[in-house]
Design a protein around this motif. Structure first.
Motif, PDB file in Angstrom:
ATOM      1  N   MET A   1       0.842  -1.208   0.042  1.00 40.61           N
ATOM      2  CA  MET A   1      -0.114   0.003   0.057  1.00 40.61           C
ATOM      3  C   MET A   1       0.793   1.307  -0.095  1.00 40.61           C
ATOM      4  N   GLY A   2       0.544   1.967  -1.048  1.00 45.02           N
ATOM      5  CA  GLY A   2       1.392   3.381  -1.045  1.00 45.02           C
ATOM      6  C   GLY A   2       0.657   4.402  -0.002  1.00 45.02           C
ATOM      7  N   PHE A   3       1.607   5.451  -0.145  1.00 44.68           N
ATOM      8  CA  PHE A   3       1.260   6.625   0.704  1.00 44.68           C
ATOM      9  C   PHE A   3       0.013   7.114   0.294  1.00 44.68           C
ATOM     10  N   ASP A   4      -0.360   7.194  -1.116  1.00 45.38           N
ATOM     11  CA  ASP A   4      -1.554   7.749  -1.555  1.00 45.38           C
ATOM     12  C   ASP A   4      -2.760   6.938  -1.105  1.00 45.38           C
ATOM     13  N   ASP A   5      -2.615   5.631  -1.121  1.00 45.32           N
ATOM     14  CA  ASP A   5      -3.850   4.685  -0.889  1.00 45.32           C
ATOM     15  C   ASP A   5      -4.118   4.829   0.694  1.00 45.32           C
ATOM     16  N   LEU A   6      -2.878   5.181   1.700  1.00 45.56           N
ATOM     17  CA  LEU A   6      -3.304   5.390   2.685  1.00 45.56           C
ATOM     18  C   LEU A   6      -3.819   6.781   3.254  1.00 45.56           C
ATOM     19  N   ALA A   7      -3.393   7.686   2.500  1.00 43.26           N
ATOM     20  CA  ALA A   7      -3.895   9.174   2.623  1.00 43.26           C
ATOM     21  C   ALA A   7      -5.375   9.043   2.167  1.00 43.26           C
ATOM     22  N   ARG A   8      -5.866   8.226   1.045  1.00 41.54           N
ATOM     23  CA  ARG A   8      -7.144   8.152   0.525  1.00 41.54           C
ATOM     24  C   ARG A   8      -8.067   7.438   1.643  1.00 41.54           C
ATOM     25  N   LYS A   9      -7.452   6.389   2.272  1.00 41.74           N
ATOM     26  CA  LYS A   9      -8.120   5.574   3.094  1.00 41.74           C
ATOM     27  C   LYS A   9      -8.539   6.462   4.731  1.00 41.74           C
ATOM     28  N   ALA A  10      -7.568   7.210   4.972  1.00 46.94           N
ATOM     29  CA  ALA A  10      -7.643   8.078   6.058  1.00 46.94           C
ATOM     30  C   ALA A  10      -8.797   9.196   5.799  1.00 46.94           C
ATOM     31  N   LYS A  11      -8.772   9.645   4.526  1.00 43.08           N
ATOM     32  CA  LYS A  11      -9.657  10.631   4.261  1.00 43.08           C
ATOM     33  C   LYS A  11     -10.984  10.176   4.457  1.00 43.08           C
ATOM     34  N   ASP A  12     -11.018   8.965   3.633  1.00 41.43           N
ATOM     35  CA  ASP A  12     -12.508   8.221   3.745  1.00 41.43           C
ATOM     36  C   ASP A  12     -13.029   7.705   5.033  1.00 41.43           C
ATOM     37  N   ALA A  13     -12.037   7.423   6.004  1.00 42.12           N
ATOM     38  CA  ALA A  13     -12.677   7.198   7.185  1.00 42.12           C
ATOM     39  C   ALA A  13     -13.002   8.333   8.080  1.00 42.12           C
ATOM     40  N   PHE A  14     -12.430   9.537   7.877  1.00 44.08           N
ATOM     41  CA  PHE A  14     -12.533  10.735   8.391  1.00 44.08           C
ATOM     42  C   PHE A  14     -14.051  11.315   8.062  1.00 44.08           C
ATOM     43  N   GLN A  15     -14.371  10.963   6.710  1.00 42.45           N
ATOM     44  CA  GLN A  15     -15.806  11.490   6.307  1.00 42.45           C
ATOM     45  C   GLN A  15     -16.811  10.612   6.603  1.00 42.45           C
TER      46      GLN A  15
END
Length: 101
Positions: A1-15
């Protein structure tokens, strides 16, 4: 998992609605109040009480910005923000609005 994938998952979780409800809960308010009190106490101790009023003011200002004391303190996850977290449009030079925010 790349940084972009991790950032996307964090954003989705926050939302997610569940996370938003948790952040607006009384428990979150209690935790934020406790953290702010401890931080203010540590700052006051570190300065020997010299800046007690300024520290108390900063603590109170922070308290109004986070937790349930101010329901608008959490960002609307549906609102897209500019880089740096400022959702307002940029001020352009020559409009007479320089330095006004």
């Amino acid at each position: 998992m790349g940084f972009d994938d991790l950032a996307r998952k964090a954003k989705d979780a926050f939302q997610s609605e569940k996370v938003q409800q948790a952040l607006r809960s009384e428990k979150a308010e209690t935790v934020s109040d406790t953290v702010l009190e401890k931080a203010a106490g540590m700052a006051d101790k570190a300065t020997g009480g010299k800046y007690e009023q300024q520290i108390a003011g900063a603590r109170n200002m922070a308290d109004t910005k986070i937790g349930t004391d101010n329901p608008s303190s959490l960002p609307d996850p549906r609102r897209r923000e500019r880089a740096g977290g400022d959702p307002r449009p940029p001020v352009t030079a020559g409009t007479g609005q320089e330095g006004r925010r």
